[in-house]
Every structure is written in C-alpha cells, then in structure tokens.
Motif scaffolding. Structure first.
Motif, PDB file in Angstrom:
ATOM      1  N   UNK A  84       3.437  -1.871  -0.425  1.00 22.24           N
ATOM      2  CA  UNK A  84       3.181  -3.504  -0.684  1.00 22.24           C
ATOM      3  C   UNK A  84       4.097  -4.001  -1.461  1.00 22.24           C
ATOM      4  N   UNK A  85       4.009  -5.483  -1.084  1.00 28.13           N
ATOM      5  CA  UNK A  85       4.454  -6.405  -1.862  1.00 28.13           C
ATOM      6  C   UNK A  85       6.187  -6.278  -2.147  1.00 28.13           C
ATOM      7  N   UNK A  86       6.731  -6.274  -0.962  1.00 28.14           N
ATOM      8  CA  UNK A  86       8.204  -6.245  -0.718  1.00 28.14           C
ATOM      9  C   UNK A  86       8.427  -7.618  -0.817  1.00 28.14           C
ATOM     10  N   UNK A  87       9.305  -8.216  -1.870  1.00 23.86           N
ATOM     11  CA  UNK A  87       9.839  -9.520  -1.997  1.00 23.86           C
ATOM     12  C   UNK A  87      10.758  -9.450  -0.811  1.00 23.86           C
ATOM     13  N   UNK A  88      10.972 -10.837  -0.530  1.00 26.40           N
ATOM     14  CA  UNK A  88      12.307 -11.117   0.515  1.00 26.40           C
ATOM     15  C   UNK A  88      13.596 -10.318  -0.237  1.00 26.40           C
ATOM     16  N   UNK A  89      14.174  -9.784   0.632  1.00 31.73           N
ATOM     17  CA  UNK A  89      15.612  -9.591   0.054  1.00 31.73           C
ATOM     18  C   UNK A  89      15.607  -7.989  -0.520  1.00 31.73           C
ATOM     19  N   UNK A  90      14.092  -7.456  -0.725  1.00 35.62           N
ATOM     20  CA  UNK A  90      14.381  -6.033  -1.355  1.00 35.62           C
ATOM     21  C   UNK A  90      14.212  -5.004  -0.404  1.00 35.62           C
ATOM     22  N   UNK A  91      14.589  -3.897  -0.809  1.00 37.87           N
ATOM     23  CA  UNK A  91      14.585  -2.532   0.048  1.00 37.87           C
ATOM     24  C   UNK A  91      13.610  -1.618  -0.678  1.00 37.87           C
ATOM     25  N   UNK A  92      12.615  -1.095   0.102  1.00 38.46           N
ATOM     26  CA  UNK A  92      11.937   0.049  -0.383  1.00 38.46           C
ATOM     27  C   UNK A  92      11.806   1.303   0.273  1.00 38.46           C
ATOM     28  N   UNK A  93      11.840   2.390  -0.203  1.00 44.99           N
ATOM     29  CA  UNK A  93      11.843   3.670   0.328  1.00 44.99           C
ATOM     30  C   UNK A  93      10.529   4.369  -0.027  1.00 44.99           C
ATOM     31  N   UNK A  94       9.946   4.920   0.962  1.00 43.13           N
ATOM     32  CA  UNK A  94       8.465   5.707   0.666  1.00 43.13           C
ATOM     33  C   UNK A  94       8.509   6.934   1.476  1.00 43.13           C
ATOM     34  N   UNK A  95       7.854   7.850   1.276  1.00 48.44           N
ATOM     35  CA  UNK A  95       7.539   9.084   2.197  1.00 48.44           C
ATOM     36  C   UNK A  95       5.968   9.134   2.600  1.00 48.44           C
ATOM     37  N   UNK A  96       5.870   9.311   3.790  1.00 48.77           N
ATOM     38  CA  UNK A  96       4.500   9.357   4.110  1.00 48.77           C
ATOM     39  C   UNK A  96       4.177  10.856   4.851  1.00 48.77           C
ATOM     40  N   UNK A  97       3.307  11.449   4.627  1.00 51.34           N
ATOM     41  CA  UNK A  97       2.799  12.836   4.918  1.00 51.34           C
ATOM     42  C   UNK A  97       2.160  12.714   6.418  1.00 51.34           C
ATOM     43  N   UNK A  98       2.998  12.696   7.474  1.00 49.98           N
ATOM     44  CA  UNK A  98       2.485  13.042   8.741  1.00 49.98           C
ATOM     45  C   UNK A  98       2.537  14.264   9.192  1.00 49.98           C
ATOM     46  N   UNK A  99       1.491  15.201   8.927  1.00 50.01           N
ATOM     47  CA  UNK A  99       1.767  16.560   9.349  1.00 50.01           C
ATOM     48  C   UNK A  99       0.923  16.658  10.577  1.00 50.01           C
ATOM     49  N   UNK A 100       0.141  15.880  10.761  1.00 44.79           N
ATOM     50  CA  UNK A 100      -0.858  15.990  12.107  1.00 44.79           C
ATOM     51  C   UNK A 100       0.060  15.441  13.477  1.00 44.79           C
ATOM     52  N   UNK A 101       0.363  16.280  14.378  1.00 45.70           N
ATOM     53  CA  UNK A 101       0.935  15.446  15.548  1.00 45.70           C
ATOM     54  C   UNK A 101      -0.080  14.295  16.214  1.00 45.70           C
ATOM     55  N   UNK A 102       0.868  13.583  16.766  1.00 42.42           N
ATOM     56  CA  UNK A 102      -0.265  12.255  17.617  1.00 42.42           C
ATOM     57  C   UNK A 102       0.357  11.005  17.543  1.00 42.42           C
ATOM     58  N   UNK A 103      -0.304  10.096  18.116  1.00 41.89           N
ATOM     59  CA  UNK A 103       0.089   8.828  17.734  1.00 41.89           C
ATOM     60  C   UNK A 103      -0.581   8.029  16.595  1.00 41.89           C
ATOM     61  N   UNK A 104       0.725   7.307  16.133  1.00 38.98           N
ATOM     62  CA  UNK A 104       0.284   6.528  15.021  1.00 38.98           C
ATOM     63  C   UNK A 104       0.555   5.210  15.388  1.00 38.98           C
ATOM     64  N   UNK A 105       0.480   4.196  14.280  1.00 43.76           N
ATOM     65  CA  UNK A 105       1.089   2.706  14.578  1.00 43.76           C
ATOM     66  C   UNK A 105       1.594   2.339  13.123  1.00 43.76           C
ATOM     67  N   UNK A 106       2.867   1.890  13.553  1.00 46.43           N
ATOM     68  CA  UNK A 106       3.318   1.094  12.267  1.00 46.43           C
ATOM     69  C   UNK A 106       3.327  -0.302  12.302  1.00 46.43           C
ATOM     70  N   UNK A 107       3.265  -0.969  11.106  1.00 42.73           N
ATOM     71  CA  UNK A 107       3.047  -2.421  11.255  1.00 42.73           C
ATOM     72  C   UNK A 107       3.734  -3.157   9.962  1.00 42.73           C
ATOM     73  N   UNK A 108       4.313  -4.095  10.178  1.00 51.05           N
ATOM     74  CA  UNK A 108       4.721  -5.006   8.959  1.00 51.05           C
ATOM     75  C   UNK A 108       3.737  -6.017   8.921  1.00 51.05           C
ATOM     76  N   UNK A 109       3.716  -6.637   7.683  1.00 47.48           N
ATOM     77  CA  UNK A 109       2.555  -7.558   7.518  1.00 47.48           C
ATOM     78  C   UNK A 109       3.347  -8.905   6.487  1.00 47.48           C
TER      79      UNK A 109
END
Lengths: 378, 420
Positions: A84-109
């Motif tokens: 959350x809260x990524x200011x303009x110009x910033x880059x942020x890295x994060x890990x997501x635990x996606x252990x279960x196969x299937x269809x997910x959705x990505x979203x920018x807000x």
C-alpha cells in the motif's frame, strides 16, 4: 436467550475447512525471478501473468502521479497480498505466498480507491500440503475442548438435580444460593448448549418467550418464583421438567461433534453474549446475579482459547500474547467485584464500574474475534 | 445566581466572529494561495492533503459535518500507545484519501476474517475529510514517560462563572476531530479509529455536529448558529497568515526543550454550549438583536448597515444609551475590547435529541484553535462569563483543552512525533 448460536451454525456448514492446513514450502525460485509491475494512473503493466506455485516476488513501480497500491486477489476478492501507499516515483518489492495453483487477479489502485485496474494471474503446479503438525494441533484442541464441555455438562446436570430437589422441597434460600452456581456451568458452555433447537428456550428462556407462543419455563421461571412471586403451585412441575430437559441437553452436548472453527467462533460468541445481554443486566432480571454469568462466559471463552493455545502459539504468537494480556486485564476488573464465594449483585455496579468492564471486554473481544480467521484462514 | 453573568463562549466565536466579519468581504475574492503555512484546499476529488506543515482540519475551509471523540488511554503501556498512534496515522491517511482503513478492509480478508474496515463509507467520496489529533494535559502525567514533553501551556482550563460542566462530557487524554462534508464519512472515520484502539484507549465522550458555525476561509459565507444569527463573522481565516502566526500557531519560542514537538501546532479548546432555545425562540426580535449586538437578518453590527462593517462601540442611540449595549455579546467578545486577543473558531451546531423534558438538547459545540488557551480563550471567556447578556440563554455543559501537533512530513507518524 437470543439467536446467538448463529456463529456456531455457520461453522457447522463447513466442518472440513479448518483442517486443510497451510501449504507448501517456499518454492525456491518463481521461474525468472521477480515479476515487475509498472503502475500509472491509468494502467497496470504486469511483466508476467503466470508463475509456478510458491512465494512470488513482485516489484511495483509507481510511474503515475497518484499514490498507488498493488493487490493480488484470490477468488471473491480475498486479498492474498498487497503493498500500500506507494508514492509517485517509488518502487516497492514484496513477497506473496501463492501456494495453491489457480487463477488469481492482480490490481493496481491509483488513488487507493475503487476496484483498481485488474488482470488475471495464473499460478501453475500441483496443490501441495499433506497433513501437517498444525492439523494435529487443531485436532487435539477439539479433543481437549470436548472434554471441557463434557465436564461442565456433567456438573450442570448434577447441580440442576440438586437445585430442582431444593425447589421441590420448598427450600427457597438454599435454592437461591445454588442458582447462580448451577447456571454458571451452562454459561461456560453456552454456545454448545444452546445449539439444540427448542431445549435452549425451555431451559434458559426469559419471560419474553411467551410472546413467541411458548410457555415460560426453566431456570428463569424458577428465578422469578424464588426472587419475586414466591414458589407457585406449579413450581415443582416446572422443576421436574427442567431436570428432564437438562438431562436431554447434557446427553446431546456430550455427544456433539465439534471442529476447530467452532471453538474459535464459540469463544467469540461467549464474549458477544457478555456484551449484549450480561453487561446490560438483562439475563438475570430477578436475581441480579449477572456477574456470575459474565464470569462463567469469560471462563468458557478462555477454555476454548486454551484448547487452541498450542496451535495459536505456533501460528501467531503475537496474537496469543495480546489475548493473554487482555484476558488478564479483564480478569483483574471482574475480580474487583468479587464478594464471598461469588460477586456483588448487578444493581450495585456503578456506571463507572460498567464502563470499566465494557472497556476491558472490548479490548479482549477484538483479538478473540480474529481467531476464526487464524483457524480457518490461509 | 446572577444569571446575566453566565454567558460565555458563544461569544468567543460570535463576538470575534461578528466583529471580524468586516474584514472578510474585502479580500473575499482572492483565492487561497497560502501553501506552506496553511494546507492547500481540497481539489476536485474532495481530498485534503493529509501531510504538510499543519494538520488538516484547522485552517481547512470548514466542512459541513463533524464527529469528534475524546478518548482516555486505558493502558499503562507506553509502547502500546505509541504503536496505536503509528497505526492511526496510516489509517487516517488512507481514510482522507477515501480508501478503506486497511487494504482490502471491507471484504478482502476472505470469509473467515473479521473485516478491518466497517464498510459504511465504501464508495463514498471523502468529502474533504480531515482527521486532526490532539493530546490532553493528563496524557503527560507519569504514565507514559511523557512528563518531560508536556508543553507548559497545556494545563486544564480554570472554572468559569456559570459553568455547569458534566465530567462525562469533559476532558480526555486524546482527541480525534473528523470533519467532512458527508456525515457518514466523518462517523466512519471515528468509528474505525476508535475500534483500532480497543485495549489501548476507550472513548470518553463524543460529539456530532451538523452545520458549521464558522467560516475559516474568505471564500465561505458566514453561517448561522442555532439562535439564527450569523456567527463567526470576524473569524481569522486561512488567508490571513500573519494573524494565524500571531494567534493560532504555536511558535518555536513558545515551546522549549521536550515540548518542542508542538512548535507549529495549535491548542484546541472544546466547549459544549447548550442553548435554551425554547426560551430564546419566544424572545422578541429587538431583544435578540440587543443580546447579540447585531442585526439578525443581515448580520450588521447595530447602528451599521452591512455584515462586515466594523462595529461602532461608542455610538449612542436616540435614548442616549450605547447603540450596542454594554452587555452585548459582540462588544464583550470583540478583540478590540480584549486587548487584541483573537482565536480561530471552528464550531458546529448540534442537536442531541431531546432532554426528556420536552426541550431540544441543542446548541453550539464550540471549537477554537489558538496559540495559547490560557492567554486567549481564558481571558475571553472570563469577560463573557462575567457580563454577557447571552448567558441567560446558554449553559456550558462540556469542556476540554488539547495540544494539537503540527502536520506530518512524509514518512513521519504521530507516535514518533509525540514520543520522539
């Protein structure tokens, strides 16, 4: 009584869920390393739209002018990862635990509001996860809690039989003395005890049940006789019926199948009960022994939490610590109202006393309310 | 009891307000440009910037609705308090953007999680929501290691003549003021912040306000209080940065040592002023106008013709008595008669239902920001409590004072700001 067994009913609908423990070890490498996301005010460019199951790294750059957020959603918009809260110009890295196969959705807000700019994201591979030690911990939690329920049910039957005998013998003061103690065994296991259809209103119904076309029977009818009206001609018959109903209830309570989610929901249900009908002084209109009920509800919630303790301590020690600290704080407040073997009567509590109890109960209830998510959530 | 000495703060606002009106119109046409000392106005999206040199909700053009809550800290754990302030910062910033209190807060946790946002503001525009925080004197006792950081001027207000204060509507360790043009947004903000604090804080009292009773920008028309009079005419406005520096913002030299965190902040005085509106409503127009010292319809000082005309306190009527009576609210509350003392008023009308005796429980929830409550509000209220004719129609039922820190720079948070 009130329709507070809803939480329990809901839990019955999905008994298996709690035992599907969490999954998979970290997949070492999510094929090709981090996935990059370029977020602008109008677009959300994700460098790859699929990855093998495991921990997946996203690197999100806000190339727009508005504060942005990035989400990964599972079905029904459940958030499995977000930054959350990524200011303009910033880059942020994060890990997501996606252990279960299937269809997910990505979203920018962009602007952090609305549904966001979405795209499908596929997690490939096979579902991992054989039964793990967490499942064993949950299974033993259920066993332990059932033993507690069973013990309380036995005590409830024993003391009810004694209470009924005193009523029938016309021993009013002895019956009054036993009343709050006998009821405390019911109150400790109330979410289980009240889940058996019409036994609950027959045993624990208040005078309002008459409006629903039922006879006013059970503990509260005898409470009214003992404290207000004096024993009536039909009091012995009411007492006999109470013992019959409690006997049936205890048999059922001891045979009930439970799952870990019900423990969590049961603990919350007891605290909700305290907040909505015990701290208000509604439950024991004639005897004013509401603090006995309040304390018993609290002990019942503690028993369910204790059963889950090994599981919670491993999964979320910070939560467990918060719950323990706030339970102790509540205990301290209610202890100030102890008198002899019991408590002061409800009308003796000042508004400040009630506020202190309410604040301590609110503080305890907030973390306890998250237990179901800890038990059932992924 | 000398009833005529029981009037008060309405005036702080009304007096200063009424008198100050004159200045307002003159530069009303100029757009607000004072970025830096005051926050910029909300854009078309209804978002007031959360971060900046000043907190929002002080010189921000007064929104239509208020929900303010005063909280007591119920733990002795300083770390828990600090942590809450930090979490509040994140949530408050999100809320002012119109976002959920936490990411995916309404439904993103899945079926088994308790939603982290209560949901009633989902899809609503923020309506210029501001969330303003302040700290009461008792927070700086020995509980949290903050005693060295107490600003010297952060002291409880003295008792005033005629006060009828209810302890359950007074005081508090922390205040959160949420203002929005949408009441549901303001209530949602308070509800969600209070909820985050269970175990650390407990609500002591709260107040809903509808209908702003002050203008804090020259672009706003002067609103009316529940007496039907224009109120806040002579208020300090966000455009008048010299007056803000002199009367509203705590200067660095005001707060030395451990209290330096308050430099650039402001003191908030809150007074719940119940109006005996049924009695007022059966008072003839002429008496109403003499009590206030202004014409009711236009708002002009008695003896003058336009709202923003300066009052002439020396003028006599045909009967040889002062045209603006000696006990008129405008006269007593005017800064010319108070050694130049001014404050920034930001109050709201309220109605808390009825009082059980057939009367509306209504009045003015007086809020005012200032550089030093004891040098500004206290002398003003003393003058009013002693002589204001308006005291026959009002009663102060709640009171509190708070120190509101300056705004937050990027990356800063309320916990770090307060605890250092």
């Amino acid at each position: 009584v009130r329709p507070r067994s809803l939480a329990l009913a809901a839990a019955f609908a999905v008994p298996a869920l709690a035992l599907t423990g969490c999954a998979a070890q970290d997949a070492e490498d999510a094929a090709g390393g981090a996935i990059t996301v370029k977020a602008t005010d109008t677009a959300c460019e994700v460098s790859r739209t699929s990855a093998p199951a495991g921990q997946i790294e996203f690197t999100v750059t806000n190339a727009g002018t508005k504060v942005n957020e990035f989400y990964v959603y599972a079905a029904n918009d459940r958030v499995v990862g977000e930054v959350e809260n990524i200011s303009p110009g910033l880059t942020r890295t994060f890990l997501v635990d996606l252990s279960d196969p299937g269809t997910y959705r990505t979203a920018c807000k962009p602007g952090m509001v609305g549904d966001g700019i979405r795209a499908d994201f596929t997690v490939t591979g096979s579902a991992a996860a054989a039964p793990t030690s967490t499942d064993a911990a949950l299974a033993s939690a259920v066993t332990e809690y059932r033993e507690f329920v069973s013990g309380e049910a036995d005590e409830f039957l024993e003391q009810t039989a004694e209470f009924v005998a005193l009523v029938k013998a016309g021993k009013v003061s002895e019956a009054k003395a036993l009343y709050p103690s006998a009821r405390s065994h019911w109150e400790r296991i109330e979410p289980v005890a009240e889940s058996f259809g019409d036994l609950d209103p027959k045993i624990d119904g208040r005078a309002e049940v008459v409006a629903d076309g039922m006879a006013f029977t059970g503990y509260h009818r005898l409470e009214k006789d003992l404290w207000v009206d004096g024993l009536q001609a039909d009091s012995p018959a009411i007492a006999d019926q109470l013992l019959t109903d409690v006997t049936e209830l205890v048999e059922k309570a001891k045979a009930v199948e439970l799952n870990p989610l019900q423990l969590a929901n049961g603990a919350k249900a007891l605290l909700d009960e305290m907040a909505t009908s015990k701290i208000t002084g509604e439950e024991e209109t004639y005897s004013h022994t509401d603090l006995w009920d309040l304390d018993a509800n609290f002990e019942g919630a503690e028993a369910a939490i204790d059963a889950l303790r090994p599981y919670l301590t491993a999964k979320n020690p910070a939560l467990m610590a918060t719950i323990d600290q706030r339970a102790a704080a509540f205990d301290e407040v209610i202890d100030t109202h102890k008198k002899g073997d019991g408590f002061v009567l409800y009308p003796e509590l000042s508004p400040a006393d009630l506020k202190a109890l309410t604040a301590a109960l609110d503080a305890f209830s907030e973390p306890v309310a998250t237990l179901a998510g800890e038990v059932a959530g992924t | 009891v000398n009833r005529s000495t029981r009037r008060a703060v309405l005036a702080t606002g009304a007096g200063a307000a009424l008198a100050g009106a004159a200045a307002g119109l003159t530069y009303a046409a100029g757009p607000a440009t004072a970025v830096g000392t005051t926050e910029v106005d909300a854009g078309d999206d209804g978002i007031v910037p959360f971060r900046g040199p000043r907190q929002g909700g002080i010189t921000t053009a007064a929104q239509d609705r208020l929900h303010l809550v005063a909280l007591d800290v119920v733990t002795d754990d300083a770390d828990a308090l600090r942590n809450l302030l930090t979490r509040w910062t994140v949530a408050a910033e999100r809320l002012t953007l119109g976002a959920e209190a936490a990411p995916g807060g309404v439904a993103g946790g899945g079926p088994w999680k308790v939603p982290q946002d209560t949901g009633e503001a989902l899809d609503l525009a923020p309506g210029r929501l501001t969330v303003t925080i302040g700290y009461g004197p008792r927070l700086f006792d020995d509980r949290f290691g903050l005693s060295d950081r107490r600003p010297e001027a952060l002291r409880e207000l003295p008792a005033f003549l005629g006060d009828a204060l209810d302890p359950a509507r007074s005081g508090g360790d922390i205040v959160i003021q949420a203002c929005s043009d949408d009441p549901q947004v303001a209530v949602h903000a308070v509800r969600n912040l209070v909820r985050m604090g269970f175990g650390v804080v407990s609500a002591r009292w709260s107040q809903l306000g509808f209908g702003r009773t002050s203008s804090t920008s020259q672009a706003q028309v002067t609103p009316r209080n529940m007496f039907g009079f224009k109120d806040g005419t002579s208020n300090i406005t966000s455009e008048d940065t010299d007056a803000l520096d002199e009367h509203v913002w705590v200067a660095p030299q005001d707060v030395s040592g451990g209290a330096a965190w308050l430099a650039g902040g402001s003191y908030l005085v809150a007074r719940r002023i119940r109006m005996h509106i049924e009695v007022w409503d059966r008072t003839p127009l002429m008496e109403q106008e003499e009590v206030i010292g202004r014409d009711k319809k236009i708002g002009a000082p008695l003896g003058r013709s336009a709202e923003f005309d300066e009052p002439d306190f020396a003028a006599l009527g045909t009967d040889g008595l002062p045209r603006i009576p000696a006990t008129a609210h405008v006269r007593l509350a005017h800064h010319d008669n108070l050694g130049g003392v001014r404050i920034l008023r930001r109050g709201y009308n309220f109605t808390d239902g009825t009082d059980g005796q057939g009367h509306l429980d209504a009045g003015l929830f007086f809020l005012a920001y200032m550089r030093d409550a004891h040098r500004q509000f206290v002398p003003m209220q003393r003058a009013l409590a002693r002589a204001d004719h308006l005291n026959e129609y009002i009663r102060h039922t709640g009171s509190a004072v708070f120190a509101c820190p300056p705004g937050l720079a990027a990356g800063d948070d309320w916990g770090t700001q307060l605890f250092g």
